[in-house]
Design a protein around this motif. Structure first.
Motif, short mmCIF file in Angstrom:
data_model
loop_
_atom_site.label_atom_id
_atom_site.label_comp_id
_atom_site.label_asym_id
_atom_site.label_seq_id
_atom_site.Cartn_x
_atom_site.Cartn_y
_atom_site.Cartn_z
N MET A 1 41.52 41.71 43.98
CA MET A 1 41.30 41.98 42.50
C MET A 1 41.87 43.37 42.23
SD MET A 1 37.64 43.50 41.20
CE MET A 1 38.12 45.41 41.83
N GLU A 2 41.92 44.25 43.21
CA GLU A 2 42.48 45.66 42.85
C GLU A 2 43.86 45.34 42.55
OE1 GLU A 2 41.12 47.75 46.08
OE2 GLU A 2 39.20 48.30 45.32
N ARG B 1 44.43 44.06 39.24
CA ARG B 1 43.93 44.81 38.05
C ARG B 1 45.17 45.98 38.00
NH1 ARG B 1 39.89 48.70 40.57
NH2 ARG B 1 41.84 49.57 41.56
N ASP C 1 47.83 42.64 35.37
CA ASP C 1 46.53 42.52 34.45
C ASP C 1 47.16 41.48 33.26
OD1 ASP C 1 44.10 43.29 33.47
OD2 ASP C 1 45.17 44.43 32.03
N ARG D 1 44.65 38.53 32.89
CA ARG D 1 43.57 38.69 32.17
C ARG D 1 44.05 38.56 30.69
NH1 ARG D 1 40.82 43.00 29.90
NH2 ARG D 1 42.45 44.38 30.37
N SER E 1 35.08 34.83 29.43
CA SER E 1 35.64 35.51 30.81
C SER E 1 36.49 34.66 31.67
CB SER E 1 34.12 35.66 31.74
OG SER E 1 33.26 36.48 31.02
N ASP F 1 37.73 33.45 35.59
CA ASP F 1 37.52 33.62 37.09
C ASP F 1 38.67 32.94 37.87
OD1 ASP F 1 34.62 34.74 36.77
OD2 ASP F 1 34.40 33.25 35.81
N ILE G 1 37.89 36.02 41.53
CA ILE G 1 38.02 37.50 40.78
C ILE G 1 37.85 37.11 39.62
CG2 ILE G 1 39.60 39.10 40.17
CD1 ILE G 1 41.43 38.24 42.85
N MET H 1 37.27 38.42 35.66
CA MET H 1 38.08 39.13 34.71
C MET H 1 37.23 39.02 33.22
SD MET H 1 41.81 38.18 35.66
CE MET H 1 41.34 36.59 36.47
N GLU H 2 37.01 40.18 32.51
CA GLU H 2 36.56 40.14 31.30
C GLU H 2 37.18 41.15 30.32
OE1 GLU H 2 32.23 41.23 31.89
OE2 GLU H 2 32.01 39.19 32.87
N GLY I 1 37.41 44.55 31.53
CA GLY I 1 38.02 44.86 33.03
C GLY I 1 37.86 43.89 33.91
N TYR I 2 37.38 44.45 35.29
CA TYR I 2 37.43 43.51 36.32
C TYR I 2 35.97 43.99 37.03
CZ TYR I 2 42.28 42.53 35.94
OH TYR I 2 43.48 42.12 35.64
#
Length: 346
Positions: free
Chosen positions: A38-39, A42, A46, A49, A63, A65, A80, A82-83, A86-87
């Motif tokens: 996820m990091e 992000r 990105d 997302r 959202s 996923d 993971i 994602m919105e 952010g995360y």
């Protein structure tokens, strides 16, 4: 010819909140855990997302996923979240939708009756119980994150509103909990826009005045969410119902009551001495959809009483599609996305 870049999606919803489940089209991400993956996403990619939540492919109320291989052998899959903000490391509605998708996609074979399996979220392993009847996934129960009240009955001056009383819960993110009636709301659909404007003003005022620190995670950023609470109705012994609305982003009131919002309300009810283990709260949204939260346990963590809880809802599949990612499209920014897309021959 250029290779065609596509994403395979299963669009789902739980309580009205649409979760786009990405089932294929993304290369394996680096990282020894789903949290680390996820990091990486992000910080380095990105664009995925933004692609699926912005025009021309999506809208901020959705959202996303991303299904990824679990790094814990006990889990059937990782995901993971994602919105637009952010995360988040966890989300009840997204977990319900993801669990539904892995069953409908055959990643976890359906079993008639009740079945249990594990998913790996950025917050860690999540226990899932699915109820299947005649091949239809009728309910998903997932663990909520350990939740607690950080601040109780604080007050703040909000421009245009005056003095507002709120409590702060952690349930996967920090939530301001506000009594809707104290601000003149009945929590009906015609109030949606005003609720979003009001929540934004309160959240901005709180962010400007103070920050919050989790007892183990430390600083996880400014308070992002607000949960409007309607009056509690005792339906039967140990079963409560309340209208609710959750703000997550400027202009966005969730269509569902949200799983983490429901967990936050359970933490407040326990703090006020209203719950015993096994008690349930049904939260009802502006669109008359609902989740059922159950208070399961409590333990002391430093100065906080932290509750265990689970959330039950139903996910619905609303579309299966392939999204064609055209990097020549001026509305598509492939710069932070192209390197994770799996190329396939047209």
């Amino acid at each position: 010819m250029k290779p065609e870049l596509t994403l395979q999606l299963m669009d789902t919803h739980a309580g009205g909140d649409v979760s786009r489940i990405v089932t294929r089209g993304i290369d394996r991400l680096p990282g020894a855990s789903v949290r680390a993956q996820m990091e990486y996403l992000r910080d380095n990619a990105d664009g995925l997302r933004r692609l699926l939540l912005e025009e021309p492919y999506g809208i901020p109320e959705m959202s996303v996923d991303l299904l990824v291989p679990a790094t814990d052998a006990r889990a059937a899959a990782g995901y993971i979240i994602m919105e637009v903000m952010g995360y988040p490391i966890y989300s009840g509605s997204n977990t319900i939708c993801t669990a539904t998708a892995v069953l409908e996609a055959g990643i976890v074979p359906k079993q008639e009756g009740r079945q249990q399996f594990l998913l790996e979220s950025p917050a860690g392993l999540v226990q899932i119980e699915a109820t299947v009847h005649e091949g239809v996934v009728e309910a998903i129960t997932c663990e909520g994150l350990p939740s607690y009240i950080h601040s109780y009955q604080a007050t703040i001056d909000v421009p245009g509103l005056g003095r507002v009383t709120y409590s702060v819960a952690y349930s996967g993110g920090f939530y301001a909990l506000v009594d809707a009636a104290s601000l003149g709301f009945d929590l009906t659909l015609d109030e949606e826009r005003t609720l979003a404007t009001t929540a934004h003003a309160i959240v901005e005022a709180i962010q400007a005045e103070r920050g919050f620190s989790h007892y183990t995670l430390g600083d996880i950023g400014p308070l992002p969410f607000l949960h409007f609470m309607g009056p509690l109705e005792l339906v039967t012994d140990g079963y409560y119902r309340s209208r609710s609305a959750t703000y997550v982003h400027p202009g966005v009131i969730c269509r569902s009551t949200t799983g983490t919002g429901t967990s936050a309300r359970l933490a407040l009810m326990h703090h006020e001495g209203r719950l015993k283990p096994g008690d349930k709260l049904e939260t009802v949204s502006l669109r008359e959809t609902g989740f059922i939260g159950q208070f399961t346990s409590v333990e002391r963590k430093g100065e906080y009483q932290v509750i265990g809880n689970n959330i039950t809802g139903r996910g619905y599949v609303i579309a299966r599609s392939d999204i064609v990612v055209n990097c020549d499209d001026p509305l598509v920014d492939c710069g932070s996305l192209h390197h994770i897309l799996s190329a396939s021959d047209p």
